[in-house]
Design a protein around this motif. Sequence first.
Motif, PDB file in Angstrom:
ATOM      1  N   LYS A 243       0.858  -1.182   0.000  1.00  0.00           N
ATOM      2  CA  LYS A 243       0.000   0.000   0.000  1.00  0.00           C
ATOM      3  C   LYS A 243       0.894   1.232   0.000  1.00  0.00           C
ATOM      4  N   TYR A 244       0.377   2.325  -0.555  1.00  0.00           N
ATOM      5  CA  TYR A 244       1.197   3.516  -0.640  1.00  0.00           C
ATOM      6  C   TYR A 244       1.438   4.175   0.710  1.00  0.00           C
ATOM      7  N   VAL A 245       0.649   3.822   1.735  1.00  0.00           N
ATOM      8  CA  VAL A 245       0.948   4.346   3.070  1.00  0.00           C
ATOM      9  C   VAL A 245       2.252   3.755   3.599  1.00  0.00           C
ATOM     10  N   GLY A 246       2.807   2.748   2.904  1.00  0.00           N
ATOM     11  CA  GLY A 246       4.132   2.247   3.249  1.00  0.00           C
ATOM     12  C   GLY A 246       5.204   3.309   3.111  1.00  0.00           C
ATOM     13  N   LEU A 247       4.866   4.421   2.444  1.00  0.00           N
ATOM     14  CA  LEU A 247       5.799   5.540   2.341  1.00  0.00           C
ATOM     15  C   LEU A 247       6.174   6.078   3.723  1.00  0.00           C
ATOM     16  N   PHE A 248       5.280   5.901   4.690  1.00  0.00           N
ATOM     17  CA  PHE A 248       5.560   6.419   6.033  1.00  0.00           C
ATOM     18  C   PHE A 248       6.769   5.722   6.657  1.00  0.00           C
ATOM     19  N   ALA A 249       6.981   4.444   6.328  1.00  0.00           N
ATOM     20  CA  ALA A 249       8.164   3.747   6.839  1.00  0.00           C
ATOM     21  C   ALA A 249       9.427   4.359   6.248  1.00  0.00           C
ATOM     22  N   PHE A 250       9.361   4.789   4.993  1.00  0.00           N
ATOM     23  CA  PHE A 250      10.507   5.476   4.394  1.00  0.00           C
ATOM     24  C   PHE A 250      10.812   6.762   5.161  1.00  0.00           C
ATOM     25  N   ILE A 251       9.756   7.461   5.590  1.00  0.00           N
ATOM     26  CA  ILE A 251       9.966   8.692   6.349  1.00  0.00           C
ATOM     27  C   ILE A 251      10.622   8.375   7.693  1.00  0.00           C
ATOM     28  N   THR A 252      10.168   7.294   8.326  1.00  0.00           N
ATOM     29  CA  THR A 252      10.760   6.891   9.607  1.00  0.00           C
ATOM     30  C   THR A 252      12.249   6.597   9.457  1.00  0.00           C
ATOM     31  N   ILE A 253      12.562   5.665   8.562  1.00  0.00           N
ATOM     32  CA  ILE A 253      13.967   5.269   8.377  1.00  0.00           C
ATOM     33  C   ILE A 253      14.772   6.420   7.805  1.00  0.00           C
ATOM     34  N   GLY A 254      14.172   7.165   6.881  1.00  0.00           N
ATOM     35  CA  GLY A 254      14.884   8.293   6.280  1.00  0.00           C
ATOM     36  C   GLY A 254      15.263   9.340   7.303  1.00  0.00           C
ATOM     37  N   SER A 255      14.355   9.613   8.251  1.00  0.00           N
ATOM     38  CA  SER A 255      14.668  10.592   9.299  1.00  0.00           C
ATOM     39  C   SER A 255      15.830  10.116  10.165  1.00  0.00           C
ATOM     40  N   ALA A 256      15.815   8.808  10.516  1.00  0.00           N
ATOM     41  CA  ALA A 256      16.908   8.249  11.312  1.00  0.00           C
ATOM     42  C   ALA A 256      18.230   8.314  10.552  1.00  0.00           C
ATOM     43  N   VAL A 257      18.183   8.052   9.249  1.00  0.00           N
ATOM     44  CA  VAL A 257      19.403   8.085   8.427  1.00  0.00           C
ATOM     45  C   VAL A 257      19.953   9.503   8.347  1.00  0.00           C
ATOM     46  N   VAL A 258      19.077  10.479   8.187  1.00  0.00           N
ATOM     47  CA  VAL A 258      19.525  11.880   8.129  1.00  0.00           C
ATOM     48  C   VAL A 258      20.234  12.265   9.431  1.00  0.00           C
ATOM     49  N   ILE A 259      19.662  11.871  10.563  1.00  0.00           N
ATOM     50  CA  ILE A 259      20.297  12.165  11.854  1.00  0.00           C
ATOM     51  C   ILE A 259      21.642  11.459  11.967  1.00  0.00           C
ATOM     52  N   ASP A 260      21.694  10.208  11.487  1.00  0.00           N
ATOM     53  CA  ASP A 260      22.943   9.442  11.521  1.00  0.00           C
ATOM     54  C   ASP A 260      24.013  10.115  10.660  1.00  0.00           C
ATOM     55  N   LEU A 261      23.637  10.520   9.448  1.00  0.00           N
ATOM     56  CA  LEU A 261      24.602  11.176   8.567  1.00  0.00           C
ATOM     57  C   LEU A 261      25.050  12.517   9.128  1.00  0.00           C
ATOM     58  N   TRP A 262      24.138  13.223   9.772  1.00  0.00           N
ATOM     59  CA  TRP A 262      24.506  14.490  10.390  1.00  0.00           C
ATOM     60  C   TRP A 262      25.559  14.264  11.482  1.00  0.00           C
ATOM     61  N   GLY A 263      25.403  13.165  12.231  1.00  0.00           N
ATOM     62  CA  GLY A 263      26.397  12.836  13.240  1.00  0.00           C
ATOM     63  C   GLY A 263      27.750  12.493  12.636  1.00  0.00           C
ATOM     64  N   LEU A 264      27.741  11.838  11.466  1.00  0.00           N
ATOM     65  CA  LEU A 264      29.003  11.491  10.812  1.00  0.00           C
ATOM     66  C   LEU A 264      29.772  12.731  10.360  1.00  0.00           C
ATOM     67  N   LEU A 265      29.066  13.827  10.157  1.00  0.00           N
ATOM     68  CA  LEU A 265      29.729  15.061   9.734  1.00  0.00           C
ATOM     69  C   LEU A 265      30.428  15.776  10.886  1.00  0.00           C
ATOM     70  N   ASP A 266      30.111  15.391  12.116  1.00  0.00           N
ATOM     71  CA  ASP A 266      30.646  16.072  13.291  1.00  0.00           C
ATOM     72  C   ASP A 266      32.152  15.837  13.392  1.00  0.00           C
TER      73      ASP A 266
END
Length: 778
Positions: A243-266
């Motif tokens: 179902k297209y509401v599966g896009l919400f899981a992408f938002i969940t994981i994507g948000s975590a990945v963005v935070i992780d990558l931001w930490g790698l830049l530190d």
Amino acid sequence: MASSATPQGSLRQRNLAGPGKKNKDGTSAASSDVEIDKLVKATGVQAPKVSERDYKIVGVFITAIAFLTRFWGISHPNEVVFDEVHFGKFASYYLERTYFFDVHPPFGKLLFAFMGWLVGYDGHFHFENIGDSYIANKVPYVAFRSLPAILGALTVTVVYLTMWESGYSLPACIVAAGLVLLDNAHIGQTRLILLDATLVFAMACSLLCYIKFYKLRHQPFSRKWWKWLILTGFALSCDISVKYVGLFAFITIGSAVVIDLWGLLDINRPGGALSLPEFGKHFAARAFGLIIMPFIFYLFWFQVHFSILTRSGPGDDFMTPEFQETLTDNVMLANAITIDFYDTITLRHKETKTYLHSHPDRYPLRYDDGRVSSQGQQVTGYPFNDTNNYWQILPVQDDQKLGHHVKNHDLVRLRHLVTDTILLSHDVASPYYPTNQEFTTVSVADAYGDRSADTLFEIRIESGKPGQEFKSISSHFKLIHNPSKVAMWTHTTPLPEWGHKQQEINGNKQLAASSNVWFIEDIPSIPEDHKRREKPEKKVKTLPFLRKWFELQRSMFWHNSQLTSSHPYASLPYQWPFLLRGVSFWTQNDTRQQIYFLGNPIGWWIASSVLAIYAGIILADQFSLRRGIDALDRRSRSRLYNSTGFFFLAWATHYFPFFVMGRQLFLHHYLPAHLASALVTGALVEFIFTVDPVENDVAYQATKSGKKVPIATKRHVSARERYAGQSLLASWVAALVILALVAAGWYFFLPLTYGYPGLSVEQVLRRKWLGYDLHFAK
């Protein structure tokens, strides 16, 4: 975002003091850590491991109960229930290779078809009506229902593993898994031929796989690191492919990945700063594993979809004629006839299936809002075929000979045969849409005189080529008024009594809208035995995959956006966390049995309350820190913000987007968010009731070894000794109390979930806790 904490580790990772802080005896926290680590290494004392055997035994036990609760009485009822009319039907169409249309992607439906194929089912039953007998129609419905039951049971296991992998205690794991295990909504949705079991399982797997991936962050680009990254992407792909509401899981994981990558830049991160090329590799790897690979898998299921559905079927009407030409046995294309000037035709709206119609009655002088009309002859949409739907297609110049074909982009006039008038549009507001133009007719004399320009219309075939022949049935087109460039359009709101409650026809300025499309249904002026009606055999054509995919995507998104009509069992997002209403799935009057889709109220209310508690704890902690009060140790705060925060993020991203949706919404849309709330609940049980015994054991064993340790550590050990045992007992008591309450709620509402036994009026009334609209309450 996800916690990588495990039950093992040195006291350095567990120390109450943060970096740079002083202990009460004046020694630095860092030096205390070093001394204890040296002592542990010298004495051979290690932190005791939490028994994996205990976790495994409990996990197997919970999985067994999950299978039992999902499969118990799965053959009841032996007739079509609720939305089984859709998804069972789609499985049958796959097995017959007959083209159908659905607003959901194909993966979940393909799994049902695969189950049918495994048991030798040929797809002969089309699940037409709720209540149709499976036994009489010889349908292997238990095999179909077994698929969501298996996935639903495994979802409980995945929830348990997610908590375990995140380093939570056994009571916390049991609470989280138990809230899903004993939830009536999760059970009810996984015992029927529905898509949500697959959706929720894929969503749960995406969280587990990402946590496994995140725990390997100190081993980047290793085989295991790549494995869990790709598996996370695959789970995400399966989620959105159901179902297209599966896009919400992408938002969940994507948000975590963005935070992780931001930490790698530190630049001050532990282990040293990453160079920009190294960061680029990390970014590219995640983009490949979590975006590109999932998209490839997503496309793959559509390729399978198109490869199986090669025969013409009920989904043809949703596709363009070019698409339909790729299907065998297409009746519409076989009946297509090239249209000539002076042919009598009937025009039909593609969406509403109404005919272009006119009659001698005229528009009123004034509408209800006071606007003035042209008082011209009414042009309306009429659902039934009669002679008032007959129009003759005329050339602009009257020198065209009979037999001359009408082609794409030709200018034409349309003559209404019964009233001998010509179709016209002009700059007068339509009855319902002041911004749209009125459609009417004028006399032939006016049409070829003063009103000549206003009677010209362009035939614009959808995706047509210049000079392409205009055909009945197969040529979907827009009729564009030439001077004003508006498209002939209609909608379903009926006109008042003066318009005989027929549909309004007007000129739409939005030319691109798919609702402007019409087709020629028939050419009544051609006799049935005429040569033009001969049906020569037509070769099946091919289209590039991406063209078919884009067309289907466009149609799916558009029809999904149109699911805005009211439904008696629809609900709004604010009602879901409090379980204010459910959905009636099935009833049996003779036995007073019913299946009512409803969650476990006790479990949902506990989980929703814990979400509020978590938000309160975060706010209180932030307020305390602003006032210089550090009430939490480093490890507790890290887990509260990272691991529990990741679960809370999953809940929020699977819940709040529904508030901006305009389509029909039902309680089952909350199931992924409810699963995330169960994870938050398990995590909060540990946070509130448990003092970490591992940290105590390391320090305790170090002090008991007779070696010299800092005073701060001795004081810490003394406090931890007093509370460790009590807190562990408290967490078990809390877990057992929660599970007992949840189990009581599950059992009480069990007859509504399983559909049996039937309940008396008094028993039904006792279950109307929040006024649930249950049947047989009288």
